[in-house]
Scaffold this active site. Structure first.
Site, PDB file in Angstrom:
ATOM      1  N   TYR A 142       0.776  -1.054  -0.004  1.00  0.00           N
ATOM      2  CA  TYR A 142      -0.023   0.008  -0.051  1.00  0.00           C
ATOM      3  C   TYR A 142       0.987   1.408  -0.002  1.00  0.00           C
ATOM      4  O   TYR A 142       0.157   2.539   0.048  1.00  0.00           O
ATOM      5  CB  TYR A 142      -0.816   0.080   1.161  1.00  0.00           C
ATOM      6  N   LYS A 193       4.140 -14.550   3.551  1.00  0.00           N
ATOM      7  CA  LYS A 193       4.310 -15.554   2.372  1.00  0.00           C
ATOM      8  C   LYS A 193       6.064 -15.486   2.068  1.00  0.00           C
ATOM      9  O   LYS A 193       6.590 -15.095   1.202  1.00  0.00           O
ATOM     10  CB  LYS A 193       3.954 -15.081   1.025  1.00  0.00           C
ATOM     11  N   ASP A 226      -1.581 -18.396   2.461  1.00  0.00           N
ATOM     12  CA  ASP A 226      -2.538 -19.148   1.600  1.00  0.00           C
ATOM     13  C   ASP A 226      -3.443 -20.215   2.647  1.00  0.00           C
ATOM     14  O   ASP A 226      -4.507 -20.535   2.727  1.00  0.00           O
ATOM     15  CB  ASP A 226      -2.077 -19.876   0.727  1.00  0.00           C
ATOM     16  N   ASP A 250      -6.065  -7.079   4.466  1.00  0.00           N
ATOM     17  CA  ASP A 250      -7.406  -6.423   3.583  1.00  0.00           C
ATOM     18  C   ASP A 250      -8.135  -7.665   3.169  1.00  0.00           C
ATOM     19  O   ASP A 250      -9.388  -7.694   3.394  1.00  0.00           O
ATOM     20  CB  ASP A 250      -6.798  -5.529   2.456  1.00  0.00           C
ATOM     21  N   ASP A 254     -11.948  -9.495   4.998  1.00  0.00           N
ATOM     22  CA  ASP A 254     -13.217  -9.564   4.246  1.00  0.00           C
ATOM     23  C   ASP A 254     -13.888 -11.070   4.358  1.00  0.00           C
ATOM     24  O   ASP A 254     -14.843 -11.430   4.634  1.00  0.00           O
ATOM     25  CB  ASP A 254     -13.281  -9.263   2.761  1.00  0.00           C
TER      26      ASP A 254
END
Ligand code: NAD
Ligand code: IPM
Ligand code: MN
Length: 358
Positions: A142, A193, A226, A250, A254
């Site tokens: 970001y 990751k 993941d 982010d 959700d």
């Protein structure tokens, strides 16, 4: 507008789409609570958003930003996003601008099941889904570093750089452990990751190993992002606190919202402890719902409770949460949760429960 009092002013930015509707319903609840508890708060409304940007070219004026920074206790934002501004140019200044420039490094996003009927997972009870996500909020992908080379040609190169600083990574990981310690939570899971992003997320791994040593009573865990997405669905009861980078936070927040009833219930705080912070629901401006009195206001009402807690109004915050829970149990909710109330009526139900002393 410049302020008189120094630390209990709240700037309300309703924003775009459903933002103004959920903001109206939420501020009514917060004002009702303030009256009941005698809280020293004052709400000042600002019309920053897509409409103003399109009309006047104004996003967040520097004077307003400085006023918020110097004179306000919090900013309470509805949502930003308008199909007429596809590049979200106004949100870059208003939302991301405040996150970065106020150095709001914690994006705290609770995932809590309030009613068993609202999870799509089989046989899960409220005690099975109750964790928080600590999303790093000032760097990562970001940061806005990068650029285009040979733009709009067949050879175009487009780069966004993933910025991970020692300071940024350490403070969000430490904040997650501190939260766990303060709230009696026993497990902190860090997610990255590092198997692919060996430099940037390798830093997360090294810092996590160092910081966890200072919290021997807390069980550290690491999952690649993941597999974390899978585990949040498969075994949500295994999580208390999740800490991760900006982009993964982010996406995973959700997913977390989907586990507990959807974006209509997901609250969030952009926080720098001790400084003016920004509170906004996780959801966006939901253009198809806008202007229909259909949006669920509970995400923003719960966000308001988080803001009150951050301001030290703990009793009022707990009472708002209880009222929301009761409204849900009484099915006084909007259509996304299976009820038949409009946005304002749902907010009114919460306000009535507070008045009745829930
Ligand atoms: P969205 O969150 O607006 O909507 C996603 C889905 O959730 C839609 O089906 C929507 O109807 C539903 N939903 C969202 N909030 C709801 C509520 N309160 N009650 C009931 N249902 C609700 O995400 P999107 O459609 O991807 O984005 C729309 C715009 O919002 C875009 O411009 C996006 O960039 C922006 N956005 C802004 C924020 C923010 O301001 N913090 C967050 C996310 C997206
Ligand atoms: C959120 C939103 C924002 C983000 C967008 C609107 C910039 O999705 O707050 O979750 O990506 O952080
Ligand atoms: Mn998001």
């Amino acid at each position: 507008m410049s302020a008189v009092s120094t630390n209990r002013l709240i700037a309300v930015i309703p924003g775009d789409g459903i933002g103004p509707e959920v903001a109206r319903a939420s501020v009514r609840v917060l004002e009702q609570s303030a009256t009941k508890h005698g809280l020293p708060v004052d709400f000042h409304w600002y019309d920053f958003g897509a409409e103003k940007y399109l009309r006047e070219g104004v996003t967040l004026p520097e004077a307003a930003f400085q006023d918020f920074k110097q004179n306000y206790a919090a900013v309470f934002l509805g949502a930003l996003g308008d199909p007429r501004v596809p590049d979200m140019a106004h949100a870059k200044d208003i939302l991301l601008g405040m996150r970065f420039r106020l150095d709001l490094f914690i994006n705290l996003r609770p995932v809590q099941l309030l009613h068993p009927a609202h999870t799509p997972l089989k046989d899960r009870k409220p005690e099975d889904i109750d964790f928080v996500i600590f999303r790093e909020n000032t760097e990562g992908l970001y940061a806005g570093m990068g650029g285009n080379f040979k733009k709009d040609t067949a050879e175009e190169i487009a780069i966004n750089e993933d910025v991970n600083t020692r300071l940024g990574v350490e403070r969000i990981i430490r904040a997650a452990f501190e939260y766990a310690r303060k709230n009696g939570k026993k497990r902190v899971c860090m997610s990255d990751k590092a198997n692919v992003l060996t430099y940037g997320h390798g830093l997360w791994q090294r810092v996590f190993k160092l910081v966890q040593q200072e919290y021997p009573e807390i069980t550290p865990r690491h999952l690649y992002a993941d597999v974390l997405a899978m585990e949040m669905v498969r075994a949500p009861q295994d999580f208390d606190v999740i800490v991760t980078c900006n982009l993964f936070g982010d996406i995973l927040s959700d997913l977390g919202a989907a586990l507990v009833g959807g974006l209509g219930l997901a609250a969030s705080g952009n926080i720098h402890p001790g400084k003016v912070s920004l509170f906004e629901p996780v959801h966006g401006s939901a253009p198809p719902l806008a202007g229909k009195d259909a949006a669920n206001p509970l995400a923003m009402i719960l966000t308001g409770a988080m803001m009150y807690e951050n301001l030290g109004f703990t009793d009022a915050a707990r009472e708002i949460e209880r009222a929301v829970r009761t409204a849900i149990h009484q099915n006084r909710v909007t259509r996304d949760l299976g009820g038949d109330l409009g946005t304002q009526a749902c907010g009114q139900a919460v306000a009535e429960l507070i008045a009745a002393g829930v």
